[in-house]
Write a protein that holds these residues in place. Structure first.
Motif, PDB file in Angstrom:
ATOM      1  N   LEU A  60       0.897  -1.264  -0.053  1.00 52.83           N
ATOM      2  CA  LEU A  60      -0.002  -0.001  -0.037  1.00 52.83           C
ATOM      3  C   LEU A  60       0.981   1.226  -0.120  1.00 52.83           C
ATOM      4  O   LEU A  60       1.988   1.167   0.658  1.00 52.83           O
ATOM      5  CB  LEU A  60      -0.879  -0.024   1.104  1.00 52.83           C
ATOM      6  CG  LEU A  60      -1.975  -1.185   1.537  1.00 52.83           C
ATOM      7  CD1 LEU A  60      -2.345  -1.359   2.840  1.00 52.83           C
ATOM      8  CD2 LEU A  60      -2.919  -1.007   0.466  1.00 52.83           C
ATOM      9  N   ALA A  61       0.265   2.315  -0.815  1.00 47.07           N
ATOM     10  CA  ALA A  61       1.122   3.553  -0.727  1.00 47.07           C
ATOM     11  C   ALA A  61       1.011   4.259   0.466  1.00 47.07           C
ATOM     12  O   ALA A  61       1.842   5.254   0.865  1.00 47.07           O
ATOM     13  CB  ALA A  61       0.719   4.415  -1.767  1.00 47.07           C
ATOM     14  N   ALA A  62      -0.163   4.244   1.232  1.00 46.73           N
ATOM     15  CA  ALA A  62      -0.818   4.823   2.377  1.00 46.73           C
ATOM     16  C   ALA A  62       0.180   4.243   3.624  1.00 46.73           C
ATOM     17  O   ALA A  62       0.457   3.337   3.545  1.00 46.73           O
ATOM     18  CB  ALA A  62      -2.287   4.884   2.635  1.00 46.73           C
ATOM     19  N   ASP A  63       0.152   5.197   4.669  1.00 41.66           N
ATOM     20  CA  ASP A  63       0.814   4.984   5.858  1.00 41.66           C
ATOM     21  C   ASP A  63      -0.066   3.897   6.452  1.00 41.66           C
ATOM     22  O   ASP A  63      -1.012   4.065   6.946  1.00 41.66           O
ATOM     23  CB  ASP A  63       0.889   6.082   6.733  1.00 41.66           C
ATOM     24  CG  ASP A  63       1.563   5.704   8.164  1.00 41.66           C
ATOM     25  OD1 ASP A  63       2.224   4.777   8.366  1.00 41.66           O
ATOM     26  OD2 ASP A  63       1.512   6.501   9.079  1.00 41.66           O
ATOM     27  N   PRO A  64       0.617   2.708   6.917  1.00 44.41           N
ATOM     28  CA  PRO A  64      -0.225   1.595   7.463  1.00 44.41           C
ATOM     29  C   PRO A  64      -0.835   1.998   8.749  1.00 44.41           C
ATOM     30  O   PRO A  64      -1.917   1.488   9.124  1.00 44.41           O
ATOM     31  CB  PRO A  64       0.956   0.623   7.523  1.00 44.41           C
ATOM     32  CG  PRO A  64       1.918   0.881   6.615  1.00 44.41           C
ATOM     33  CD  PRO A  64       1.984   2.202   6.596  1.00 44.41           C
ATOM     34  N   ALA A  65      -0.086   2.868   9.755  1.00 43.79           N
ATOM     35  CA  ALA A  65      -0.499   3.266  10.870  1.00 43.79           C
ATOM     36  C   ALA A  65      -1.685   4.146  10.701  1.00 43.79           C
ATOM     37  O   ALA A  65      -2.851   4.016  11.499  1.00 43.79           O
ATOM     38  CB  ALA A  65       0.498   4.155  11.700  1.00 43.79           C
ATOM     39  N   LEU A  66      -1.835   4.757   9.438  1.00 47.25           N
ATOM     40  CA  LEU A  66      -3.087   5.650   9.451  1.00 47.25           C
ATOM     41  C   LEU A  66      -4.495   4.844   9.142  1.00 47.25           C
ATOM     42  O   LEU A  66      -5.491   5.170   9.292  1.00 47.25           O
ATOM     43  CB  LEU A  66      -2.589   6.702   8.164  1.00 47.25           C
ATOM     44  CG  LEU A  66      -3.885   7.587   7.983  1.00 47.25           C
ATOM     45  CD1 LEU A  66      -4.388   8.276   9.137  1.00 47.25           C
ATOM     46  CD2 LEU A  66      -3.364   8.418   6.679  1.00 47.25           C
TER      47      LEU A  66
END
Length: 623
Positions: free
Chosen positions: A46-52
């Protein structure tokens, strides 16, 4: 009357099918949600921050509680609860089929849609889940039933967490997760078919489909209840604020602070869930089979203590070239301190939440109960959404570490519960009573079922120690209004308890006529309102352990208010620290066994001599 274990409920048709149904629902929620979180952290590119994305998962699951709990509360009042549960369980099968497709097709938006759907399912199920218990269980089973439900819920969280970890460890995880969640949903529906019929509480209720307007109305209804109920709603929701923070951050904590793999996440969540289940199971024993809100301050203290200790013990964990397995983590001494803190959070969380749920159920009207619980769910949702927002702000904007976040919320817990206990001092009063009955003395009760569940009655008892009222108040299920010599009433510390309990100070006519007359007026008011009043007719503490003559005041009370008289006797208190025995000592008879015995009711015109005779007989030779 000997109380049965709470586990005996699992052998009854009125409880077992419901228990299995709610357990499978909680299990399925967590298999799917935890599998999705693990997929985001470890499987998907995924390109997005996993924590987010993990925090977005929390928001998507919680948001439906805010949107649809009011509708669930209305459904819970209008429709038969057994039929409603079956309809909700059918919907779960459809939702889980969508979730399974999301895993099989590797489509994160479809997985998010199913997660939101499961949130809707839980929002509709929650009001029915908790409002059905008082209709299916007796009063003395309510705490045990709630304890089993909470224990089952967190064991389901444990099972779902472990199950998700096992399923996600396979290369073909998508097929296994999809098959599992659909199968469990089907089993949940089948078990719901065994729930006996539970009639609608308010079948004529007109549904309001405007979810925002009805949410506001139901929230006002819940917070407009008597203070003990409304502040219990606040305390309950605050617990879920804390729980949401811990449960949401634990996967990232395990990966970033303990440098662990999926197994370490499962280990920590397992310990937390076992702690909650253990605390919930202990509640019934510690509360004596009744709604004992004195455990709530005890639980609150433990939540803050172990949250602070978790912050203290975190940091400096040894790193490795590869992520630690759970066995490697257990080989580090620091990990045992961390796991002990997590277990303590769980145990004291159980002490905190079970009495609050039982109090809400027992002190709300049957035709409002589902909507009050819906109000609780709305408030829960608001606090859990707030927990996600607070976590994002403190972790990303303020730059706090996860252990520092745990420290902040532990300190906040002290402030929030100090406010609750100040507004409802009954919590603090019951805690002092509970502490006395579980530290200085071991109290045994016999015949207390003779005290009526409803209506006015006068309890008459021998007077042995300064804490007689606390011991009686802690044993009797109903609130008791005590009549007490004004100098004892004014004693430091105890005065807080007596004032909170609505105790009536009394003086001799020759000592203070105003106090004397005011006492009889207040006693009459309590009895007219159908309450229990307890009087010590000797008028003073015994000086030699024997029961003195009963004063005429008890007959005056009954002449003005002819109510049933319940004779009580305290046994084994003479010689303890709080008695007036000249040979007493601080450690003499510490943790001694004392008894409280109730006799058969007497008529109001029985006379003080007969009352004294019955109390003497009940006490026997054990002073």
């Amino acid at each position: 009357m000997k109380s049965r274990s709470q586990f005996a409920l699992l052998g009854t048709r009125r409880f077992l099918p419901f228990f299995v149904t709610q357990l499978l629902g909680a299990f399925n929620d967590n298999v799917f949600k935890q599998s999705l979180i693990l997929a985001i952290l470890y499987k998907l590119s995924l390109a997005a921050d996993p924590a987010l994305l993990v925090n977005i998962c929390a928001l998507l699951f919680i948001l439906p509680f805010f949107l649809f709990s009011a509708l669930g509360g209305q459904f819970g009042e209008k429709f038969a609860k057994d039929a409603l549960i079956r309809a909700i369980k059918l919907a779960e099968i459809v939702i889980m089929a969508i979730g399974a497709a999301g895993f099989l097709l590797n489509l994160l938006p479809l997985m998010f849609l199913a997660l939101f759907g499961m949130g809707v399912h839980s929002a509709l199920f929650g009001p029915v889940k908790y409002s059905i218990l008082p209709q299916a269980l007796r009063d003395d089973e309510l705490v045990g039933g709630n304890a089993l439900v909470e224990m089952g819920t967190f064991l389901a969280i444990l099972g779902g967490t472990i199950g998700a970890g096992v399923l996600m460890s396979s290369d073909g995880y998508a097929h296994w997760v999809g098959a599992a969640v659909v199968s469990v949903a089907v089993l949940g529906y089948l078990s719901s078919r065994g729930i006996p019929r539970v009639a609608a509480a308010l079948p004529g209720l007109e549904l309001d489909w405007n979810i925002f307007r009805q949410s506001w109305r139901i929230l006002r209804m819940g917070l407009g209840q008597r203070p003990s109920v409304s502040r219990s709603l606040v305390g309950n929701s605050w617990f879920w604020f804390l729980g949401a923070i811990y449960l949401t951050q634990i996967p990232t904590y395990a990966k970033s602070l303990l440098f662990g793999d999926e197994g370490v996440v499962t280990l920590i969540l397992t310990v937390f869930s076992v702690g909650i289940a253990l605390g919930s199971a202990l509640c019934e024993k510690l509360s004596g089979h009744k709604v004992e809100i004195g455990l709530v301050p005890f639980g609150s203290f433990g939540l803050s203590l172990f949250g602070i200790l978790l912050w203290w013990h975190s940091g400096g964990f040894p790193q490795a070239a590869e992520p630690h397995t759970w066995l490697q983590v257990l080989g580090v001494p620091q990990a045992w301190l961390i796991l002990g803190d997590v277990l303590g959070l769980g145990v004291f969380g159980g002490f905190y939440i079970v009495p609050l749920y039982a109090l809400i159920q027992s002190r709300t009207r049957e035709d409002e109960r589902a909507r009050v619980i819906a109000a609780n769910n709305i408030l829960n949702a608001l606090l859990m959404v707030l927990s996600a927002i607070v976590s994002i702000l403190l972790l990303t904007v303020a730059g706090l570490s996860i252990p520092q976040l745990f420290l902040v919320v532990s300190l906040m817990n002290i402030a929030v519960n100090a406010y609750i206990f100040k507004i409802v001092p009954e919590f603090g009063m019951r805690f002092l009573i509970w502490l006395l009955g579980h530290s200085v003395y071991r109290v045994e009760h016999r015949g207390l079922e003779r005290i009526p569940e409803e209506g006015a009655a006068l309890l008459v008892c021998n007077h042995v120690s300064y804490v007689d009222a606390l011991l009686i108040g802690g044993a009797v299920r109903r609130p008791v209004r005590f009549v007490m010599y004004y100098k004892i009433y004014r004693m430091p510390v105890l005065n807080f308890v007596f004032r909170t309990a609505g105790t009536v100070p009394i003086a001799g006519r020759s000592e203070d006529l105003l106090i004397y007359d005011a006492a009889f007026k207040r006693i009459a008011e309590y009895l007219r309102n159908g309450e229990l009043v307890c009087i010590f007719p000797e008028g003073k503490l015994t000086l030699d352990g024997e029961i003195g003559e009963f004063k005429a005041g008890v007959e005056r009370v009954l002449e003005e208010n002819p109510v049933p008289v319940i004779p009580l006797a305290l046994q084994g208190l003479w010689g303890s620290f709080f008695s007036r025995d000249p040979q007493k000592g601080i450690f003499r008879r510490l943790w001694s066994r004392v008894g409280l015995v109730a006799g058969e009711p007497l008529e109001a015109d029985a006379g003080r001599a007969v009352m004294r005779e019955r109390v003497v007989e009940l006490r026997g030779e054990l002073r």
